[in-house]
Motif scaffolding. Structure first.
Motif, PDB file in Angstrom:
ATOM      1  N   LEU A  29       0.817  -1.210   0.000  1.00  0.00           N
ATOM      2  CA  LEU A  29       0.000   0.000   0.000  1.00  0.00           C
ATOM      3  C   LEU A  29       0.852   1.262   0.000  1.00  0.00           C
ATOM      4  CD1 LEU A  29      -2.609  -1.075   2.695  1.00  0.00           C
ATOM      5  CD2 LEU A  29      -2.798  -1.277   0.202  1.00  0.00           C
ATOM      6  N   ALA A  30       0.413   2.237  -0.768  1.00  0.00           N
ATOM      7  CA  ALA A  30       1.051   3.550  -0.773  1.00  0.00           C
ATOM      8  C   ALA A  30       0.454   4.394   0.354  1.00  0.00           C
ATOM      9  CB  ALA A  30       0.811   4.226  -2.115  1.00  0.00           C
ATOM     10  N   ASN A  31       1.096   5.513   0.662  1.00  0.00           N
ATOM     11  CA  ASN A  31       0.521   6.453   1.611  1.00  0.00           C
ATOM     12  C   ASN A  31      -0.861   6.857   1.115  1.00  0.00           C
ATOM     13  OD1 ASN A  31       2.767   6.571   3.340  1.00  0.00           O
ATOM     14  ND2 ASN A  31       3.747   8.155   2.109  1.00  0.00           N
ATOM     15  N   GLY A  32      -1.798   6.996   2.040  1.00  0.00           N
ATOM     16  CA  GLY A  32      -3.148   7.397   1.665  1.00  0.00           C
ATOM     17  C   GLY A  32      -4.156   7.006   2.718  1.00  0.00           C
ATOM     18  N   SER A  33      -5.433   7.280   2.399  1.00  0.00           N
ATOM     19  CA  SER A  33      -6.537   6.977   3.313  1.00  0.00           C
ATOM     20  C   SER A  33      -7.273   5.737   2.837  1.00  0.00           C
ATOM     21  CB  SER A  33      -7.502   8.160   3.377  1.00  0.00           C
ATOM     22  OG  SER A  33      -6.849   9.283   3.914  1.00  0.00           O
ATOM     23  N   TYR A  34      -7.587   4.864   3.787  1.00  0.00           N
ATOM     24  CA  TYR A  34      -8.221   3.592   3.486  1.00  0.00           C
ATOM     25  C   TYR A  34      -9.349   3.332   4.481  1.00  0.00           C
ATOM     26  CZ  TYR A  34      -3.882   2.830   0.932  1.00  0.00           C
ATOM     27  OH  TYR A  34      -2.824   2.963   0.071  1.00  0.00           O
ATOM     28  N   THR A  35     -10.294   2.481   4.076  1.00  0.00           N
ATOM     29  CA  THR A  35     -11.320   1.981   4.984  1.00  0.00           C
ATOM     30  C   THR A  35     -11.225   0.461   4.986  1.00  0.00           C
ATOM     31  OG1 THR A  35     -12.774   3.852   4.515  1.00  0.00           O
ATOM     32  CG2 THR A  35     -13.794   1.905   5.494  1.00  0.00           C
ATOM     33  N   VAL A  36     -11.202  -0.124   6.184  1.00  0.00           N
ATOM     34  CA  VAL A  36     -11.122  -1.573   6.361  1.00  0.00           C
ATOM     35  C   VAL A  36     -12.448  -2.035   6.964  1.00  0.00           C
ATOM     36  CG1 VAL A  36      -9.873  -3.451   7.492  1.00  0.00           C
ATOM     37  CG2 VAL A  36      -8.636  -1.402   6.755  1.00  0.00           C
ATOM     38  N   THR A  37     -13.089  -3.028   6.312  1.00  0.00           N
ATOM     39  CA  THR A  37     -14.410  -3.489   6.739  1.00  0.00           C
ATOM     40  C   THR A  37     -14.466  -5.018   6.759  1.00  0.00           C
ATOM     41  OG1 THR A  37     -15.372  -1.543   5.662  1.00  0.00           O
ATOM     42  CG2 THR A  37     -16.888  -3.314   6.290  1.00  0.00           C
ATOM     43  N   PRO A  38     -14.771  -5.618   7.922  1.00  0.00           N
ATOM     44  CA  PRO A  38     -14.924  -7.075   7.994  1.00  0.00           C
ATOM     45  C   PRO A  38     -16.369  -7.481   7.697  1.00  0.00           C
ATOM     46  CG  PRO A  38     -15.049  -6.176  10.193  1.00  0.00           C
ATOM     47  CD  PRO A  38     -14.840  -5.011   9.248  1.00  0.00           C
ATOM     48  N   SER A  39     -16.548  -8.702   7.183  1.00  0.00           N
ATOM     49  CA  SER A  39     -17.900  -9.221   6.986  1.00  0.00           C
ATOM     50  C   SER A  39     -17.888 -10.744   7.042  1.00  0.00           C
ATOM     51  CB  SER A  39     -18.491  -8.747   5.660  1.00  0.00           C
ATOM     52  OG  SER A  39     -17.738  -9.223   4.573  1.00  0.00           O
ATOM     53  N   MET A  40     -18.973 -11.290   7.585  1.00  0.00           N
ATOM     54  CA  MET A  40     -19.166 -12.732   7.656  1.00  0.00           C
ATOM     55  C   MET A  40     -20.674 -12.947   7.812  1.00  0.00           C
ATOM     56  SD  MET A  40     -17.440 -15.428  10.298  1.00  0.00           S
ATOM     57  CE  MET A  40     -16.665 -16.833   9.515  1.00  0.00           C
ATOM     58  N   ALA A  41     -21.230 -13.809   6.993  1.00  0.00           N
ATOM     59  CA  ALA A  41     -22.673 -14.034   7.001  1.00  0.00           C
ATOM     60  C   ALA A  41     -23.181 -14.331   8.408  1.00  0.00           C
ATOM     61  CB  ALA A  41     -23.035 -15.178   6.062  1.00  0.00           C
ATOM     62  N   GLY A  42     -24.208 -13.590   8.814  1.00  0.00           N
ATOM     63  CA  GLY A  42     -24.833 -13.839  10.102  1.00  0.00           C
ATOM     64  C   GLY A  42     -24.186 -13.144  11.286  1.00  0.00           C
ATOM     65  N   TYR A  43     -23.129 -12.352  11.075  1.00  0.00           N
ATOM     66  CA  TYR A  43     -22.422 -11.717  12.180  1.00  0.00           C
ATOM     67  C   TYR A  43     -22.231 -10.232  11.931  1.00  0.00           C
ATOM     68  CZ  TYR A  43     -21.344 -16.459  13.586  1.00  0.00           C
ATOM     69  OH  TYR A  43     -21.444 -17.762  13.949  1.00  0.00           O
ATOM     70  N   ALA A  44     -22.147  -9.484  13.025  1.00  0.00           N
ATOM     71  CA  ALA A  44     -21.794  -8.065  12.981  1.00  0.00           C
ATOM     72  C   ALA A  44     -20.473  -7.903  13.731  1.00  0.00           C
ATOM     73  CB  ALA A  44     -22.879  -7.231  13.637  1.00  0.00           C
ATOM     74  N   PHE A  45     -19.792  -6.808  13.462  1.00  0.00           N
ATOM     75  CA  PHE A  45     -18.481  -6.573  14.062  1.00  0.00           C
ATOM     76  C   PHE A  45     -18.410  -5.190  14.687  1.00  0.00           C
ATOM     77  CE2 PHE A  45     -17.963  -9.803  10.879  1.00  0.00           C
ATOM     78  CZ  PHE A  45     -17.131 -10.720  11.493  1.00  0.00           C
ATOM     79  N   THR A  46     -17.581  -5.077  15.721  1.00  0.00           N
ATOM     80  CA  THR A  46     -17.314  -3.800  16.369  1.00  0.00           C
ATOM     81  C   THR A  46     -15.838  -3.506  16.255  1.00  0.00           C
ATOM     82  OG1 THR A  46     -19.106  -4.159  17.947  1.00  0.00           O
ATOM     83  CG2 THR A  46     -17.449  -2.533  18.546  1.00  0.00           C
ATOM     84  N   PRO A  47     -15.465  -2.364  15.713  1.00  0.00           N
ATOM     85  CA  PRO A  47     -16.324  -1.420  15.004  1.00  0.00           C
ATOM     86  C   PRO A  47     -16.787  -2.011  13.673  1.00  0.00           C
ATOM     87  CG  PRO A  47     -14.033  -0.780  14.758  1.00  0.00           C
ATOM     88  CD  PRO A  47     -14.059  -1.961  15.694  1.00  0.00           C
ATOM     89  N   THR A  48     -17.756  -1.365  13.025  1.00  0.00           N
ATOM     90  CA  THR A  48     -18.246  -1.870  11.741  1.00  0.00           C
ATOM     91  C   THR A  48     -17.201  -1.686  10.648  1.00  0.00           C
ATOM     92  OG1 THR A  48     -19.369   0.226  11.322  1.00  0.00           O
ATOM     93  CG2 THR A  48     -20.683  -1.553  12.297  1.00  0.00           C
ATOM     94  N   SER A  49     -16.379  -0.640  10.767  1.00  0.00           N
ATOM     95  CA  SER A  49     -15.261  -0.412   9.847  1.00  0.00           C
ATOM     96  C   SER A  49     -14.275   0.526  10.531  1.00  0.00           C
ATOM     97  CB  SER A  49     -15.729   0.176   8.512  1.00  0.00           C
ATOM     98  OG  SER A  49     -16.289   1.460   8.710  1.00  0.00           O
ATOM     99  N   LEU A  50     -13.071   0.601   9.975  1.00  0.00           N
ATOM    100  CA  LEU A  50     -12.037   1.505  10.485  1.00  0.00           C
ATOM    101  C   LEU A  50     -11.501   2.356   9.350  1.00  0.00           C
ATOM    102  CD1 LEU A  50      -9.988  -0.935  12.754  1.00  0.00           C
ATOM    103  CD2 LEU A  50     -11.327   1.031  13.529  1.00  0.00           C
ATOM    104  N   ASN A  51     -11.356   3.645   9.608  1.00  0.00           N
ATOM    105  CA  ASN A  51     -10.676   4.532   8.667  1.00  0.00           C
ATOM    106  C   ASN A  51      -9.209   4.569   9.078  1.00  0.00           C
ATOM    107  OD1 ASN A  51     -13.019   5.279   7.217  1.00  0.00           O
ATOM    108  ND2 ASN A  51     -13.585   6.620   8.895  1.00  0.00           N
ATOM    109  N   VAL A  52      -8.333   4.256   8.128  1.00  0.00           N
ATOM    110  CA  VAL A  52      -6.909   4.116   8.422  1.00  0.00           C
ATOM    111  C   VAL A  52      -6.118   5.016   7.477  1.00  0.00           C
ATOM    112  CG1 VAL A  52      -4.977   2.500   8.537  1.00  0.00           C
ATOM    113  CG2 VAL A  52      -7.291   1.711   9.080  1.00  0.00           C
TER     114      VAL A  52
END
Length: 94
Positions: free
Chosen positions: A56-79
């Motif tokens: 990855l180069a320098n910059g802004s990214y969003t990371v988001t997990p997903s799996m059927a039937g589940y929710a995650f905390t946090p829902t996504s991260l801005n990195v």
């Protein structure tokens, strides 16, 4: 003459179940993790619940997990990647 290669970095973290006061959460394998922003991609957590996006180069990214039937905390991260690897981008399954 030589050419300089571009310097790249990584974003990484772990996805676990909720822990308790006495026990840490357990790692979750097979969670799909999506990267968007300055670059995009998808990876899956390994048996230890770890994921990583490399090259990855320098910059802004969003990371988001997903799996059927589940929710995650946090829902996504801005990195923001700015001259170094970014570790510890962790999620917990609800």
């Amino acid at each position: 003459t030589g050419t300089a290669s571009a310097v790249t970095y990584a974003i990484s973290g772990t996805i676990t179940t909720p822990g308790t006061l006495r026990l840490p959460g357990s790692p979750i394998a097979g969670v799909t993790v999506t990267l968007s922003g300055a670059a995009s991609g998808t990876t899956t957590t390994d048996a230890s619940g770890n994921y990583s996006f490399t090259g990855l180069a320098n910059g802004s990214y969003t990371v988001t997990p997903s799996m059927a039937g589940y929710a995650f905390t946090p829902t996504s991260l801005n990195v923001t990647v700015s001259g170094a690897n970014v570790t510890g981008q962790n999620f917990t399954r609800n």
